[in-house]
Design an enzyme around this catalytic site. Structure first.
Site, mmCIF file in Angstrom:
data_model
loop_
_atom_site.group_PDB
_atom_site.id
_atom_site.type_symbol
_atom_site.label_atom_id
_atom_site.label_comp_id
_atom_site.label_asym_id
_atom_site.label_seq_id
_atom_site.Cartn_x
_atom_site.Cartn_y
_atom_site.Cartn_z
ATOM 1 N N TYR A 14 34.650 30.016 43.777
ATOM 2 C CA TYR A 14 33.383 30.738 43.940
ATOM 3 C C TYR A 14 32.584 30.747 42.639
ATOM 4 C CZ TYR A 14 34.688 32.468 48.537
ATOM 5 O OH TYR A 14 35.010 32.551 49.867
ATOM 6 N N VAL A 15 33.288 30.683 41.504
ATOM 7 C CA VAL A 15 32.593 30.687 40.219
ATOM 8 C C VAL A 15 32.378 29.256 39.714
ATOM 9 C CG1 VAL A 15 32.842 31.296 37.779
ATOM 10 C CG2 VAL A 15 33.290 32.984 39.539
ATOM 11 N N GLY A 16 33.458 28.478 39.659
ATOM 12 C CA GLY A 16 33.367 27.134 39.087
ATOM 13 C C GLY A 16 32.312 26.272 39.790
ATOM 14 N N ASN A 90 41.741 30.974 39.151
ATOM 15 C CA ASN A 90 41.900 32.351 39.628
ATOM 16 C C ASN A 90 42.879 33.126 38.739
ATOM 17 O OD1 ASN A 90 43.290 30.194 40.860
ATOM 18 N ND2 ASN A 90 44.212 31.550 42.352
ATOM 19 N N PRO A 92 44.534 36.386 39.687
ATOM 20 C CA PRO A 92 44.752 37.521 40.599
ATOM 21 C C PRO A 92 45.650 38.588 39.982
ATOM 22 C CG PRO A 92 46.128 35.658 41.233
ATOM 23 C CD PRO A 92 45.292 35.189 40.092
ATOM 24 N N SER A 130 37.047 32.331 33.522
ATOM 25 C CA SER A 130 37.774 33.316 34.335
ATOM 26 C C SER A 130 37.724 34.670 33.645
ATOM 27 C CB SER A 130 39.256 32.941 34.457
ATOM 28 O OG SER A 130 39.415 31.668 35.005
ATOM 29 N N GLU A 164 28.554 37.567 44.500
ATOM 30 C CA GLU A 164 28.518 36.698 45.667
ATOM 31 C C GLU A 164 27.346 37.095 46.567
ATOM 32 O OE1 GLU A 164 32.407 36.160 47.458
ATOM 33 O OE2 GLU A 164 33.269 36.074 45.451
ATOM 34 N N LYS A 219 33.514 42.043 30.042
ATOM 35 C CA LYS A 219 33.559 41.644 31.454
ATOM 36 C C LYS A 219 34.334 42.684 32.273
ATOM 37 C CE LYS A 219 33.502 39.611 35.300
ATOM 38 N NZ LYS A 219 32.313 39.573 36.134
ATOM 39 N N CYS A 275 37.283 40.995 42.919
ATOM 40 C CA CYS A 275 37.381 41.324 41.489
ATOM 41 C C CYS A 275 37.416 42.794 41.099
ATOM 42 C CB CYS A 275 36.261 40.618 40.746
ATOM 43 S SG CYS A 275 36.478 38.836 40.809
HETATM 44 P P1 NAD Z 1 38.806 31.007 43.393
HETATM 45 O O1 NAD Z 1 40.174 31.359 43.850
HETATM 46 O O2 NAD Z 1 37.689 30.880 44.379
HETATM 47 O O3 NAD Z 1 38.856 29.613 42.594
HETATM 48 C C1 NAD Z 1 39.815 29.298 41.645
HETATM 49 C C2 NAD Z 1 40.167 27.828 41.810
HETATM 50 O O4 NAD Z 1 41.040 27.431 40.744
HETATM 51 C C3 NAD Z 1 40.906 27.498 43.105
HETATM 52 O O5 NAD Z 1 40.190 26.539 43.844
HETATM 53 C C4 NAD Z 1 42.275 26.955 42.630
HETATM 54 O O6 NAD Z 1 42.783 25.919 43.453
HETATM 55 C C5 NAD Z 1 41.922 26.445 41.257
HETATM 56 N N1 NAD Z 1 43.073 26.298 40.365
HETATM 57 C C6 NAD Z 1 44.088 27.166 40.131
HETATM 58 N N2 NAD Z 1 44.950 26.659 39.226
HETATM 59 C C7 NAD Z 1 44.476 25.435 38.870
HETATM 60 C C8 NAD Z 1 44.909 24.416 37.963
HETATM 61 N N3 NAD Z 1 46.014 24.559 37.240
HETATM 62 N N4 NAD Z 1 44.177 23.288 37.871
HETATM 63 C C9 NAD Z 1 43.060 23.125 38.599
HETATM 64 N N5 NAD Z 1 42.580 24.053 39.462
HETATM 65 C C10 NAD Z 1 43.284 25.197 39.588
HETATM 66 O O7 NAD Z 1 38.431 32.076 42.264
HETATM 67 P P2 NAD Z 1 36.967 32.544 41.819
HETATM 68 O O8 NAD Z 1 36.470 33.601 42.736
HETATM 69 O O9 NAD Z 1 36.125 31.354 41.533
HETATM 70 O O10 NAD Z 1 37.331 33.284 40.445
HETATM 71 C C11 NAD Z 1 37.700 32.559 39.303
HETATM 72 C C12 NAD Z 1 37.670 33.494 38.115
HETATM 73 O O11 NAD Z 1 36.327 33.988 37.934
HETATM 74 C C13 NAD Z 1 38.546 34.741 38.282
HETATM 75 O O12 NAD Z 1 39.084 35.068 37.031
HETATM 76 C C14 NAD Z 1 37.558 35.819 38.701
HETATM 77 O O13 NAD Z 1 37.967 37.108 38.288
HETATM 78 C C15 NAD Z 1 36.306 35.421 37.957
HETATM 79 N N6 NAD Z 1 35.034 35.845 38.580
HETATM 80 C C16 NAD Z 1 34.847 35.725 39.932
HETATM 81 C C17 NAD Z 1 33.607 36.075 40.504
HETATM 82 C C18 NAD Z 1 33.363 35.969 41.978
HETATM 83 O O14 NAD Z 1 32.295 36.380 42.417
HETATM 84 N N7 NAD Z 1 34.257 35.431 42.788
HETATM 85 C C19 NAD Z 1 32.569 36.506 39.672
HETATM 86 C C20 NAD Z 1 32.802 36.588 38.299
HETATM 87 C C21 NAD Z 1 34.036 36.245 37.763
HETATM 88 C C1 UGA Z 2 30.802 41.964 41.443
HETATM 89 C C2 UGA Z 2 29.796 42.215 40.315
HETATM 90 O O1 UGA Z 2 28.591 42.745 40.883
HETATM 91 C C3 UGA Z 2 29.480 40.933 39.562
HETATM 92 O O2 UGA Z 2 28.616 41.213 38.460
HETATM 93 C C4 UGA Z 2 30.790 40.323 39.048
HETATM 94 O O3 UGA Z 2 30.541 39.107 38.388
HETATM 95 C C5 UGA Z 2 31.741 40.092 40.212
HETATM 96 O O4 UGA Z 2 31.973 41.345 40.902
HETATM 97 C C6 UGA Z 2 33.092 39.596 39.793
HETATM 98 O O5 UGA Z 2 33.486 39.760 38.652
HETATM 99 O O6 UGA Z 2 33.728 39.067 40.693
HETATM 100 P P1 UGA Z 2 30.660 40.993 43.919
HETATM 101 O O7 UGA Z 2 32.051 41.521 44.030
HETATM 102 O O8 UGA Z 2 30.391 39.603 44.338
HETATM 103 O O9 UGA Z 2 30.186 41.087 42.387
HETATM 104 O O10 UGA Z 2 29.667 41.913 44.752
HETATM 105 P P2 UGA Z 2 28.934 43.316 44.491
HETATM 106 O O11 UGA Z 2 27.526 43.168 44.880
HETATM 107 O O12 UGA Z 2 29.214 43.865 43.154
HETATM 108 O O13 UGA Z 2 29.625 44.246 45.584
HETATM 109 C C7 UGA Z 2 30.988 44.619 45.467
HETATM 110 C C8 UGA Z 2 31.333 45.606 46.554
HETATM 111 O O14 UGA Z 2 30.700 46.856 46.343
HETATM 112 C C9 UGA Z 2 30.907 45.153 47.951
HETATM 113 O O15 UGA Z 2 31.931 45.453 48.872
HETATM 114 C C10 UGA Z 2 29.665 45.971 48.222
HETATM 115 O O16 UGA Z 2 29.417 46.163 49.577
HETATM 116 C C11 UGA Z 2 30.037 47.278 47.524
HETATM 117 N N1 UGA Z 2 28.872 48.103 47.141
HETATM 118 C C12 UGA Z 2 27.945 47.632 46.266
HETATM 119 C C13 UGA Z 2 28.747 49.386 47.648
HETATM 120 O O17 UGA Z 2 29.588 49.847 48.432
HETATM 121 N N2 UGA Z 2 27.677 50.154 47.268
HETATM 122 C C14 UGA Z 2 26.730 49.713 46.396
HETATM 123 O O18 UGA Z 2 25.780 50.470 46.083
HETATM 124 C C15 UGA Z 2 26.872 48.413 45.875
#
Ligand code: NAD
Ligand code: UGA
Length: 458
Positions: A14-16, A90, A92, A130, A164, A219, A275
């Site tokens: 979701y991030v990469g 990831n 987790p 990450s 997201e 973060k 997260c």
């Molecule tokens: P994700 O699970 O969607 O993606 C991680 C990917 O890494 C997977 O596709 C997995 O197969 C791959 N991977 C794992 N080990 C590997 C390896 N050794 N070599 C190559 N690929 C490998 O996770 P995500 O949601 O993208 O989150 C990634 C990081 O970003 C986490 O630390 C999360 O906390 C952080 N983050 C996520 C969000 C979000 O909105 N999802 C926002 C900000 C930060």
């Molecule tokens: C959140 C942060 O907003 C991002 O800045 C951060 O990068 C990301 O986590 C992360 O590190 O993964 P995200 O989880 O995608 O982003 O979505 P948010 O919009 O923050 O919502 C999180 C949850 O809170 C959702 O379930 C949403 O419905 C809930 N929410 C949000 C409420 O219940 N009330 C609100 O007023 C706002």
């Protein structure tokens, strides 16, 4: 074509995926490659059916893919051929051993560091994308710089703040970009290289630089503060229900104080997403590790209130529906953890569905984007579950609708028709406070919002 910079991202999630698509789009002189161990994910990134749903992402990826954006499973080659490596795997919550259920599981992260060490033939900048516990960069440095072969690695911290559902907009116009580095000559030079990449589209005043530990910690703290606001308003929603106050009116009044601000004050069934919970638990674990028990307890209560809010929703349903849900058919509107995403990780809907099944209700799950994930999440849980994408059809014959995700499409349905097709008395539990409660009540529904007096015909 020769490229100015060659960038690799390990982890196509979701991030990469979106982050690299944005860099490729804004920096045509950079070649960006995204690799992953999961071949299906990479195949999906290379197809017309991207592995994640995110508004605007299809266009972004399609415009850059094959030009200066590439998706591949060849991690070894990626490491060899690129000078700048983002790591976005990831992290987790650990599910085993010391710190189980609290600490971050760093195995994917460490494995990546070792791969970088093994395949590198030249010096590189390695960027933590990450979300990681503070001081992880120290471990990275120790692993990567353990060989004396003239190859050196500079570690930067560049946490991602995208949410997201709004990822493309957040990446295009970020509130800030944070880049932490060691404050040595090498560290500052590496930091400047990354600043220059972002400066292609992000205004300079929004690019913050800091020491590396501040960046890693910021973060975790940002997510903790955001989640804390939601738990604060959700805690108050329980009091509103007792005091006949309206939580939306309270949050409006409170949020108009410019020192507090109006965002993230919507009462709900609790926060979900991959997260918030994991990052707060990680923060709590770190505080306990450093002997800061009072600080740990303070932040842990944010998660406690979140679980309480989900359970409260079920108890309110039970109370309203004559203390039994057994054999009743309940329609869930929405399963994603928020609107505009198909992601269901840590979605409150999972907890609520499981609890309803424990009460022996039959559930009909409806969601425009998350039904595939919902099926996976509910696999193996005993009970009767149906999946119907159309919300009006999903409600047919049901005793109650529980609105769990704030999808816009739920606001303007034909509620009269839906009411006519339901068992009576018909209930709506609006877990997001997005419906026109008075209109639903006038049609005949018994309406239970969060943190507001219910509108009932009893
Ligand atoms: P994700 O699970 O969607 O993606 C991680 C990917 O890494 C997977 O596709 C997995 O197969 C791959 N991977 C794992 N080990 C590997 C390896 N050794 N070599 C190559 N690929 C490998 O996770 P995500 O949601 O993208 O989150 C990634 C990081 O970003 C986490 O630390 C999360 O906390 C952080 N983050 C996520 C969000 C979000 O909105 N999802 C926002 C900000 C930060
Ligand atoms: C959140 C942060 O907003 C991002 O800045 C951060 O990068 C990301 O986590 C992360 O590190 O993964 P995200 O989880 O995608 O982003 O979505 P948010 O919009 O923050 O919502 C999180 C949850 O809170 C959702 O379930 C949403 O419905 C809930 N929410 C949000 C409420 O219940 N009330 C609100 O007023 C706002």
């Amino acid at each position: 074509m020769s490229f100015e910079k060659t960038i690799l991202c390990i982890g196509a999630g979701y991030v990469g995926g979106p982050t690299m698509a944005m860099i490729a789009s804004q920096c045509p002189r950079c070649r960006v490659t995204v690799v992953d161990i999961n071949p299906e994910r990479i195949a999906a990134w290379n197809s017309d059916d991207l592995p994640i749903y995110e508004p605007g992402l299809d266009e972004l990826v399609k415009a850059a893919r094959g030009r200066n954006l590439f998706f591949s499973t060849d991690i070894e080659r990626g490491i060899r051929e690129n000078d700048i490596i983002f790591v976005s795997v990831n992290t987790p919550t650990k599910s085993f051993g010391l710190g189980a259920g609290m600490a971050a599981d760093l195995q994917y992260w460490e494995k990546t560091a070792r791969q970088i060490l093994e395949f590198s033939e030249s010096s590189k900048i390695v960027i933590e994308k990450s979300t990681l516990p503070v001081r992880t960069a120290l471990a990275m440095e120790r692993i990567l710089n353990c060989r004396e072969n003239g190859i050196c690695f500079d570690i930067l911290s560049n946490p991602e703040f995208l949410a997201e559902g709004t990822a493309v907009r957040d990446l295009e116009q970020p509130d800030r970009i944070l880049i932490g580095s060691r404050e040595t000559d090498c560290g500052l030079k590496a930091r400047q290289t990354l600043v220059d990449i972002y400066a292609n589209w992000v205004p300079k005043e929004r690019i913050l630089t800091s020491n590396i530990w501040s960046s890693e910690l910021s973060k975790l703290v940002s997510n903790a503060f955001l989640a804390q606001r939601i738990s604060s308003i959700n805690a108050i929603s329980a009091l509103c229900e007792k005091a006949e106050a309206d939580v939306a009116e309270v949050s409006r009044a409170v949020g108009m104080d410019s020192r507090i601000g109006p965002k993230f004050l919507n009462a709900s069934i609790g926060f979900g997403g991959s997260c918030f919970k994991k990052d707060i638990l990680n923060l709590v674990y770190l505080c306990r590790h450093y002997g800061l028990d009072e600080v740990a307890d303070y932040w842990e209560s944010v998660v406690t209130i979140n679980t309480y809010q989900q359970e409260r929703f079920i108890r309110n349903m039970l109370g309203a529906m004559f203390n039994t849900l057994a054999g009743k058919r309940i329609c869930l509107w929405g399963f994603a953890f928020k609107a505009n995403t198909g992601d269901t990780r840590e979605s409150p809907a999972i907890f609520i569905a499981r609890r309803l099944l424990e009460e022996q209700a039959e559930i009909v799950v409806s969601d425009p984007k998350a039904l595939k994930n919902a099926r996976t999440d509910l696999t193996g849980i005993a009970g009767r579950v149906h999946y119907v994408e159309d919300p009006s059809r999903a409600a047919e014959g049901c005793h109650a609708i529980a609105l769990l995700t704030e999808w816009d499409l739920y606001r303007n349905l034909d509620f009269q028709k839906i009411f006519d097709g339901m068992a009576k008395p018909a209930f709506i539990f609006d877990g997001r406070n997005i419906l026109d409660h008075r209109r639903c009540f006038d049609i005949g529904f018994n309406v239970y919002p969060v943190g507001k007096p219910p509108l009932t015909h009893f």
